[in-house]
Design an enzyme around this catalytic site. Structure first.
Site, PDB file in Angstrom:
ATOM      1  N   HIS B  55      12.291  47.742  19.274  1.00 36.53           N
ATOM      2  CA  HIS B  55      10.741  47.687  19.150  1.00 36.53           C
ATOM      3  C   HIS B  55      10.272  48.657  18.902  1.00 36.53           C
ATOM      4  O   HIS B  55       9.254  49.269  17.829  1.00 36.53           O
ATOM      5  CB  HIS B  55      10.184  46.971  20.036  1.00 36.53           C
ATOM      6  CG  HIS B  55       8.716  46.589  20.138  1.00 36.53           C
ATOM      7  ND1 HIS B  55       8.268  45.796  19.108  1.00 36.53           N
ATOM      8  CD2 HIS B  55       7.711  47.058  20.662  1.00 36.53           C
ATOM      9  CE1 HIS B  55       7.054  45.753  19.142  1.00 36.53           C
ATOM     10  NE2 HIS B  55       6.601  46.661  19.966  1.00 36.53           N
ATOM     11  N   HIS B 104       2.947  40.308  17.161  1.00 36.41           N
ATOM     12  CA  HIS B 104       3.076  39.815  18.360  1.00 36.41           C
ATOM     13  C   HIS B 104       3.797  38.611  18.449  1.00 36.41           C
ATOM     14  O   HIS B 104       3.367  37.666  19.122  1.00 36.41           O
ATOM     15  CB  HIS B 104       1.754  39.754  18.867  1.00 36.41           C
ATOM     16  CG  HIS B 104       1.775  40.539  20.280  1.00 36.41           C
ATOM     17  ND1 HIS B 104       0.910  40.464  21.566  1.00 36.41           N
ATOM     18  CD2 HIS B 104       2.414  41.929  20.632  1.00 36.41           C
ATOM     19  CE1 HIS B 104       1.564  41.374  22.449  1.00 36.41           C
ATOM     20  NE2 HIS B 104       2.083  42.522  21.940  1.00 36.41           N
TER      21      HIS B 104
END
Ligand SMILES: Nc1ncnc2c1ncn2[C@@H]1O[C@H](COP(=O)(O)OP(=O)(O)O)[C@@H](O)[C@H]1O
Ligand SMILES: [Mg+2]
Lengths: 226, 749, 88, 88
Positions: B55, B104
């Site tokens: 990430h 998200h």
């Protein structure tokens, strides 16, 4: 000299900028007021804008009501200072007991943002004289806690005294009792409503009309005439 | 437990460390040891593990993302490019605009409300950190099948979270997407985009320079929420057979964020910061190492000074915490007092936690002892890079060969009529008002266009009427059939949407949502999509300014459709000239711009009527897209069209119905001689739009199209109370409205 | 008929912005000496039939899967004596 | 240090759509026999010093003027034994 109209910024106020713009468009002078400052800086009238003061935590308007500036607003309102509460500002006014009743979560439990038709029921207030009795207007509505509630006695009293200032037309957007969209105090200087006249002052933005401008021209005329 | 100091780490090389649990691979751990010349301390290990996670480090995607820079078109508009929190684009009159889309996804599946809410919060802080006032948000969303029970849990929660956070911040929501497909069942995609505006001279960068400058952490207190969330959540395949591994999710406080925005803007206004960074994934580890890495000196942090919500947190946890609503600023010593004063005014907590030092190390202390001593670049910018194996899936040929041309078609007007109604009522084509009515689109009083218009448009200067428009698009079905073309189609659609409203497309942001990079087939899809997007951006002259990659969107071995979501930003000199989608004036002429071929691969028709996905997606012709956009922008500027609506999924008939419903007017349409009615109505050929032309402008408009070589066919007229396709069918607007508007409320009520 | 009460509170490590906002307002109201405020939800379920262990187990399951999201919230379930009703 | 709990519920005559929404969802979750659900708020206050009658009276006043809006809500105040903490 034109009228000076204060717009309070609480932490979490959102539509203060829009309220100032609306006041300017109407030809008055907007004055920024700060929640921590008791001094109202000699404004001629006050707008409590929409938004989520204190995040709407606890209850919408519940925390803002105790801010220093509200002490002065409450005292001023009792002596005739014109006060307009829009959306969150209306919630602050009911929490402050300047207007009766309370605001609850919308009956469908969702935030609702849409164009809303209203009927102006009372043109005798400081903020509605530029409308005609029974006039239909379209302005944006946007809130989570817009369901106006009061006990039957209070509702009957409001109706009897003509203090229901605005009523929703078409489908009721939030379960508000007797389709009440806004009310006034007995003297007509304090007015609160859920929909947003300050978002309806220029054709390009909002829902594309200027039906909300009358609130600000009404108060301007009254103040300049005095 | 004794504190694992730098000294102790040097003297105890044999100590076992939980690097594997923290997600590091054996060779990655070895590299950390090489960089440091010793084993890392616990705190250093925590930092490297989060910062080197997929990430944060983009380790699988980096080699492909490079193309966005390498192939970037020449553009005078780019003020800040890829690599900063968000890119910045010059929109004229001294204004700069920054925008970015982020995902998200994983947190929103676990806790839909908070996952989505904190997604909005994170992207808004990114934009704020560039020096900009956030002015609008958008939310491209994808869910499992519309009628799946879990969609009824996830969707309302996500929508409430986005609304709950964005509405409370006072940011108008001006657009997005709602797409349903079974492939997103266990992996909903929650992407969030924010746009911000500033003056050129107000651009701020995330770097720490100036020895002696103070490091100030401000905003919310640091708590134990979301620790390790970034590495575990975003980098691990979600496996719901092991609930024990469920990591903590953060809770957002939009009120705190609103104060943070106002406070930060006032601080910017007084020019009090030398560098600034938001705290997002990897929290303080990320902010300190990135600031130090981008700056000229080193940095020293006293971790004890960090205000905590929970006094029992260990230094490792403080470094990894992802508590929301925090920012980190670099401030000259003589400006610190004023900085803190402004924070106090806004009830925002602020603490000096360190300073910029000589030298080049990031050093962190805890109770007077040194627990971190690292070269910041090695943490922030020199993480591992993988050239993951990639392979075209063996099923790709068969999928492309499965042409929708063989599917049974409607044979007469009655069948066409019935299929049109099914199409406009299908969850993906139906009205999304149930969702968008939960978002405030009016706040700030500058929203000129919002959903359901082709793009959102916001005025940025009240005197000159300068404005910006943004649209986002993506089509996982097209990308599954051909990821290279699919990515280009996403860009083309978004670009077209911006142009349809009269704005000139300028720049691109993207969110690349894919499955596991450890699967060579997924990696191939990813590589193809990047290549396609980079090539198309070059041709269209719209550089990628920034974006986000979300990998591991899969359940077990099954990945989601490759889903590149592309956002395009455009500029319009005078928002009064914007074009709306509504057919509002009786008697205006409807023109179809562009060429219609038989292109049904991945189409809404094939999905809705036949539950089919196969063949090839529509062909892309970027030169044609560019021409179409130029015509749409010119027509808007010169007042030649009153309405425009781009054609995409659902084809002509979908666009026609939407424009009619929006304006409350019907249309009478004739099928052009050279087209089959079915193809005319349902084909999804790219590079097309419909426009409504006032009769007085017809000659001028068609002359312009003719001179520029853009096919423009007069297909009908705005008229009546129904959509009539002559010789085929006639459907009253009321019936269309019922079909279009009842579906989503019916599924979710 | 019995009343079963389910209290749902955010886990201690999770930020509680509402509780925080209330707490921050207290000094301004002249209210000292409250070191923490947490705000949660209270559900009152009127259950038909006897509230035996089996019934309570089912309410607990309901709380676990529906009323609370155990990723961020804890809950307690208890049977309430039918008395304490009136205000204050 | 003691915990004082303030429960705030909508007055019985006021429509509670949140409670209703929960109740309506129950049959779909295989849950029968709940005749009513009401949803309210629970505040946990950690109070410093002894919680004597005077302290409780002050919390009650706080609840009356601030935590509840008595136009629409009722409340109860009680001291909680420091035990029941864990989930379920
Ligand atoms: N989640 C969402 N949030 C905000 N707006 C949305 C959302 N989903 C869809 N919209 C808006 O609804 C309209 C129709 O969406 P869509 O059919 O996807 O548009 P298009 O096909 O032109 O990209 C657009 O204005 C879009 O911005
Ligand atoms: Mg469109």
């Amino acid at each position: 000299m034109t009228a000076r109209i204060g717009v309070i910024t609480f932490p979490g106020s959102l539509d203060d900028q829009d309220s100032r713009r609306a006041i300017r468009v109407a030809g008055a002078e907007p004055v920024s007021l700060w929640h921590r400052d008791r001094d109202l800086h000699q404004v001629d009238a006050v707008v409590l804008p929409g938004g989520f003061s204190y995040g709407d935590y606890l209850r919408a308007g519940a925390i803002a009501r105790f801010s220093p500036v509200m002490e002065s607003v409450i005292a001023g309102a009792r002596e005739g200072l014109p006060v307009l509460g829009i959306c969150n500002g209306f919630q602050v006014l009911t929490e402050s007991h300047l207007l009766p009743g309370a605001m609850l979560r919308n009956n469908h439990l969702h935030f609702v943002c849409r164009e809303q038709r209203l009927r102006v029921e009372n043109t005798g207030t400081a903020w509605t004289s530029d409308y005609t009795e029974g006039q239909e207007i379209r302005i944006p509505l946007k809130n989570m806690d817009g369901r106006y509630t009061a006990d039957e006695r209070t509702l009957d009293m409001l109706e009897a005294e003509g203090r229901v200032a605005f009523r929703y037309l078409g489908s009721n957007p939030n379960g508000s009792l007797r389709d009440i969209a806004g009310i006034t105090n007995g003297a007509g200087n304090v007015v609160g409503l859920m929909p947003h006249p300050e978002h309806a002052v220029e054709p390009l933005t909002g829902t594309g009309g200027t039906d909300g401008l009358g609130f600000f021209t009404s108060i301007l005329k009254r103040l300049v005439a005095v | 437990m004794t504190l694992d100091t730098v000294g102790r780490a040097a003297s105890t090389p044999q100590t076992e460390q939980p690097w594997a649990e923290l997600g590091l691979k054996p060779d990655e751990y070895q590299r950390v040891r090489e960089i440091l010349g010793r084993r890392p301390t616990g705190a250093e290990l925590a930092m490297y593990s989060v910062m080197w996670s997929e990430h944060c480090s983009y380790k699988s995607s980096k080699v492909h993302l490079r193309q966005f820079g390498e192939k970037a078109p020449e553009s005078d508009a780019m003020l800040v490019g890829i690599g900063e929190n968000a890119g910045v684009v010059d929109v004229g009159q001294g204004y700069a605009v920054t925008f970015k889309v982020e995902s998200h996804n994983h947190p929103s599946y676990i806790e839909p409300y908070q996952g989505a809410a904190t997604g909005v919060g994170g992207i808004v802080r990114d934009i704020l950190a560039m020096g900009a006032r956030p002015i609008a948000v958008m939310d491209p969303l994808r869910f499992g099948a519309a009628d799946h029970p879990d969609t009824r849990r996830v969707l309302p929660g996500v929508v409430a979270g986005i609304g709950g956070y964005g509405n409370c911040l006072g940011l108008p929501n001006i657009g997005g997407e709602v797409v349903f497909d079974p492939c997103y069942q266990g992996n909903p995609l929650v992407n969030a985009l924010c746009v911000g505006v500033m003056r050129h001279e107000d651009i701020h960068l995330a770097k720490a320079s100036g020895v002696g400058n103070k490091v100030i952490l401000y905003g919310a207190r640091t708590g134990g929420d979301g620790i390790g969330g970034v590495s575990v959540l975003a980098s691990e395949t979600f496996d719901d057979t092991k609930p024990a591994k469920r990591p903590a999710v953060q809770v957002g406080d939009p009120f705190q964020e609103k104060l943070l925005i106002e406070c930060t803007l006032e601080i910017f206004g007084e020019k009090l910061v030398a560098g600034i960074q938001d705290l997002g994934g990897a929290g303080l580890s990320c902010a300190t190492s990135e600031l130090a890495s981008a700056g000229s000196g080193g940095m020293r942090i006293e971790l004890d000074a960090v205000p905590l919500r929970d006094s029992s947190l260990s230094p490792e946890e403080i470094l990894m915490s992802e508590s929301q609503e925090r920012m980190c600023a670099i401030v000259e010593p003589d400006k610190v007092d004023r900085f803190l004063e402004i924070c106090e005014k806004w009830d925002v907590g602020a603490t000096v936690i360190g300073e910029v030092t000589e030298g080049s190390r990031l050093e962190i202390f805890w109770h007077g002892e040194q627990i971190v001593d690292v070269p910041p670049r090695s943490v922030a910018h020199e993480g591992p890079t993988y050239q993951r194996p990639l392979a075209r899936p063996e099923w790709q040929d068969a999928l492309q060969a499965d042409d929708p041309g063989r599917l049974p078609r409607p044979t007469d007007g009655r069948e066409l009529r019935e299929q049109v109604l099914r199409l406009v009522a299908s969850p993906n084509q139906a009205s999304k008002a149930w969702v968008t009515d939960q978002y405030d689109r009016f706040v700030q009083g500058n929203t000129v266009l919002a959903q359901p218009e082709d793009s959102g448009m916001v005025r940025i200067d009240e005197d000159t009427n300068l404005g910006v428009a943004v649209a986002t698009d993506g089509n996982g079905r097209y990308a599954k059939l051909d990821p290279y073309t699919g990515a280009q189609l996403a860009l083309a659609e978004s670009y077209r949407n911006v142009a349809a409203t009269g704005a000139k497309p300028l720049a691109v942001t993207d969110c690349l949502n894919f499955g596991s990079p450890e699967d060579p087939a997924v990696m191939w899809q990813f590589a193809e999509a990047c290549r396609g997007l980079a090539d198309a951006c070059l041709t269209l002259g719209t550089p990628v300014t920034g974006g986000n990659v979300s990998l591991y969107n899969q359940t077990g071995d099954t990945a989601i459709h490759p889903t590149p979501v592309v956002g395009v930003l455009g500029v319009i000199d005078d928002v009064n000239r914007r074009t709306q989608m509504a057919f509002a004036e009786e008697g205006q002429l409807i023109y179809l711009l562009g060429e219609t071929r038989e292109e049904l691969g991945g189409s809404a028709w094939s999905q809705v009527i036949h539950d089919h996905l196969g063949g090839r997606p529509p062909a892309v012709d970027l030169e044609r897209e560019r021409l179409l956009a130029e015509i749409l922008v010119a027509a808007s500027r010169d007042g030649m069209v009153d309405a425009a609506h781009d054609l995409s999924d659902g084809g002509l008939v979908q666009a026609l119905v939407e424009s009619c419903l929006r304006g409350g007017r019907g249309a009478r349409v004739v099928v052009p001689d050279d087209l089959d009615p079915f193809v005319f109505l349902f084909s999804e050929s790219a590079g097309r739009a419909i426009v409504a032309v006032p009769r007085s402008e017809e000659v001028r408009f068609t002359d312009m199209c003719g001179a520029r070589g853009l096919p423009a066919a007069r297909i009908g007229v705005v008229d009546g109370e129904s959509v009539e396709v002559q010789g085929q069918f006639d459907i009253p607007l009321a019936e269309l409205r019922e079909a279009h508007e009842a579906t989503i409320p019916g599924l979710l009520a | 008929m019995a009343r079963v009460v389910v209290d749902v509170m955010l886990k201690p490590e999770i930020l509680d912005p509402q509780g925080q906002a209330v707490q921050r307002a207290l000094p301004g109201l002249g209210f000292q000496g409250v070191s923490q405020v947490r705000q949660g939800k209270r559900f009152e379920l009127e259950v038909e039939g006897p509230v035996d262990d089996a019934a309570l187990a089912r309410v607990r399951e309901l709380a676990e899967t529906f009323l609370a999201n155990t990723v961020i919230e804890d809950f307690t379930v208890r049977v309430e004596p039918e008395t304490e009703k009136a205000a204050s």
